[in-house]
Design an enzyme around this catalytic site. Structure first.
Site, short mmCIF file in Angstrom:
data_model
loop_
_atom_site.label_atom_id
_atom_site.label_comp_id
_atom_site.label_asym_id
_atom_site.label_seq_id
_atom_site.Cartn_x
_atom_site.Cartn_y
_atom_site.Cartn_z
N ASP A 235 -4.64 2.47 -4.29
CA ASP A 235 -3.17 2.43 -4.29
C ASP A 235 -2.66 1.15 -3.66
OD1 ASP A 235 -4.15 3.12 -1.80
OD2 ASP A 235 -2.41 4.34 -1.27
N ASP B 203 0.86 -1.19 0.00
CA ASP B 203 0.00 0.00 0.00
C ASP B 203 0.89 1.24 0.00
OD1 ASP B 203 -2.96 0.93 0.50
OD2 ASP B 203 -1.72 2.16 1.81
N LEU B 204 0.53 2.21 -0.83
CA LEU B 204 1.29 3.46 -0.89
C LEU B 204 0.83 4.39 0.22
CD1 LEU B 204 1.30 4.17 -4.74
CD2 LEU B 204 3.01 2.96 -3.37
#
Length: 650
Positions: free
Chosen positions: A308, A265-266
């Site tokens: 994301d 996950d960003l």
């Protein structure tokens, strides 16, 4: 010119159309079934004619010739029946057709010559049998060869041409009439052959068109299926493909096989998306996918699961050290700045691993544990990989116990509020008090809000908790002096739900509480969830007279942007900046900057986590005025509305 064209058309009749391979294959398939019948027809009719002429015609015509003919016909019929022709090789098919054309001409000549020779023997009935033999045999043979006009036309020309000429010149009126009749029949037979062949060729063309359409449909279906498994933005596999592959990998795993699932996950993507717009956010996701692909290689399934978030299935067995090394490499790659159009942005990435079969033996279990490891990484060590381990299983069970306890609890009775004051160090008085939730579960005892609120948020129960606690707050406020300011925490889910925000204002109005006495504290998580909805809710609260504070300021990714775009009434500086104040000049400069910024914006600045006298003094030296922490007072069921002279004395 006309003669040349006619000759060309005649020649075309006897030509094999090699430019149509599928038609040639169809002709060979049809002839392989019909030629054995042709040989049996020839043999049967020839035997019948020989029988009627036996003893009249010479033996070499009625016995020996028929014997040889029988052997040839039977052998050829058996040969064709057992051939099992492979029509995939078009050159072989063309060779077969050429042989059939030659044999058709040869057989037509031989049988016609044999029959004409037989005509010289016998009485009128036997001679009539010859005419009958030629006519009925040629018609049967033509229909056996009708799928291949070059051979059929040769038979027509050779046999019927000879028949018409021979009997037409016989001088016998009956035979002349038969010849004329056969000439007319020949014309009709030629027309039938052409018509049948045209329909046959058209049928093959139609079949080819249908097959082409079918193949096109299959290809489109495959493309659609492929597209259904591809993320349109990044070109990576999508969520559907990820879970299909995960289930397949689990199903095919042997007793000694090992593999891992990773969730990535960003951290900080949504602020980039909100500040710079979706095109920049999309470009960031594309580049992030490319960086991951370069490290993982093409053989590893890499999927964008949505937003994301990315998923990885690592089928190659790796031990814990190798997984962590790979995770660090992936996180490091995503931590590097991204050059997007004309701007440069920087985000980080958190990652969670789950391994088969050590932590789970089914796809759902693997995904949930990888997701939990990711959640644990984002919460405790953002920007780093976390490998799901046994103690995480304990945390999951604990969260599950809390979830079940929340569902079964009488929250109206078990939930309560404790209050911690915020002191104004310069006036020596309490500036406001913060309402803090407490849960005394009948089954689990005292449960920390830091534990049960995240569970309630994940399971969708937090809005109910908020309503129960807010009703209790309004009941308490009704008995306090009208000048007491109170702050109340809203979850990220609360602030993005318009129904909850409207309900809060309705309750304030219903209880005749002055909205100006209430400050709603929200964290940056709310804006990461849905910035537009959070902004609308904040404006709604402020429009109805309530105040809004940004809690835990300084630990997010773009808090300054939120301060710029949203009209907060207060900032609460996170305790992580207060703890190192005494020994960290950088922390002092940051706190000083925030205090000065709040003064310039004319909003309150509350400094949390004051636990020692040295911290109090350091904050005062930096211009801090509003303070909260154990040094002044711990949360208590009964709020302390008066100053603590010892704690406030500088």
């Amino acid at each position: 010119m006309a003669v040349g064209e006619f000759g060309q058309r005649v020649a075309d009749i006897f030509r094999i159309h090699t430019e149509k391979p599928e038609l040639i294959r169809a002709q060979v398939r049809a002839l392989s079934r019909q030629i054995p019948v042709l040989y049996m027809l020839l043999l049967a009719n020839a035997v019948a004619l020989a029988y009627t002429h036996y003893g009249v015609a010479p033996d070499w015509l009625t016995i020996y010739a028929i014997g040889i003919l029988a052997v040839v016909c039977i052998m050829r019929a058996i040969s064709w029946s057992r051939a099992g022709l492979d029509v995939s090789d078009i050159a072989v098919c063309i060779g077969h057709l050429r042989k059939i054309r030659v044999l058709a001409a040869a057989i037509a000549v031989l049988f016609t010559a044999w029959a004409i020779t037989m005509f010289g023997y016998g009485d009128p009935y036997q001679k009539g049998h010859v005419a009958y033999f030629i006519s009925i045999t040629v018609v049967g043979c033509i229909f056996c060869l009708v799928n291949f006009p070059p051979a059929a036309m040769l038979v027509v020309v050779i046999v019927l041409g000879t028949f018409v000429m021979f009997f037409g010149l016989s001088g016998n009126e009956v035979y002349v009439a038969i010849a004329v009749n056969m000439a007319l029949v020949s014309v009709m037979i030629i027309q039938i052959i052409r018509s049948f062949y045209s329909n046959f060729a058209g049928l093959i063309d139609t079949q080819l068109d249908l097959e082409d359409q079918h193949q096109t449909t299959i290809e489109l279906s495959r493309q659609n299926e492929a597209l259904a498994l591809i993320d349109a933005l990044t070109g990576l596999s999508n969520r559907r493909a990820f879970f299909a592959m995960l289930e397949q990998t689990v199903a095919q795993a042997g007793p000694n096989d090992q593999f891992a699932v990773a969730m990535i996950d960003l951290d900080g993507f949504k602020p980039v998306n909100d500040v710079h717009g979706h095109p920049i956010g999309d470009e960031l996701l594309i580049q992030a996918g490319m960086r991951l692909r370069r490290i993982l290689g093409d053989e590893t399934l890499l999927a964008r699961l949505g937003g994301d978030e990315f998923g990885v299935i690592l089928t190659k067995g790796r031990d814990a050290i190798e997984l962590i090394e790979l995770g660090c490499e992936l996180c490091k790659a995503l931590n590097r700045p991204f050059v997007l159009s004309n701007i440069t942005v920087q985000v980080s990435a958190s990652l969670g691993f789950a391994t088969y079969p050590s932590v789970a033996r089914n796809s759902n279990g693997l995904f949930e544990r990888a997701d939990f490891a990711l959640y644990h990484a984002k919460k405790n060590c953002p920007g780093e990989p976390v490998l799901f381990a046994a103690h995480h299983e304990t945390l999951i069970r604990h969260d599950s116990q809390i979830e079940q306890a929340l569902r079964k609890a009488d929250l109206s009775r078990e939930l309560s509020l404790h209050y911690q004051p915020v002191f104004n160090i310069k006036t020596g008085r309490v500036n406001s008090i913060e309402a803090l939730a407490r849960w005394d579960s009948e089954t689990m005892g005292r449960v920390s809000p830091a534990t049960f609120f995240p569970v309630a948020e994940k399971t969708g129960q937090v809005s109910f908790l908020t309503r129960v606690l807010f009703e209790k707050l309004l009941e308490d406020m009704a008995g306090w002096p009208g000048n007491v300011q109170v702050s109340f925490n809203l979850s990220a889910r609360d602030i993005v739900l318009s129904d909850t925000v409207e309900w809060l204002i309705e309750q304030i109005t219903h209880k005749n509480i002055d909205p100006a006495r209430l400050t709603f504290e929200v964290t940056e998580t709310a804006f990461l969830r849905d910035f537009a909805a959070a902004r609308t809710s904040i404006r709604y609260l402020r429009q109805h007279g309530a105040r809004v504070a940004l809690d835990d300021f300084g630990i997010g990714y773009s808090s300054l942007r939120y301060v710029h775009e949203l009209e907060f009434d207060a900032l609460k500086v996170d305790r992580s900046f207060i703890t190192p104040l005494a020994n960290n000049e950088r922390s002092r400069r940051i706190v000083k900057t925030v205090v000065d910024m709040c003064a310039n914006l004319d909003i309150d600045c509350v400094l949390e986590g004051i636990e020692t006298e040295s911290q109090r003094d350091a904050v005062m030296a930096l211009g801090g005025r509003l303070m909260q922490g154990y040094f002044f007072a711990r949360p208590d069921r009964e709020p302390r509305l008066v100053a603590l002279s010892d704690a406030l004395r500088a």
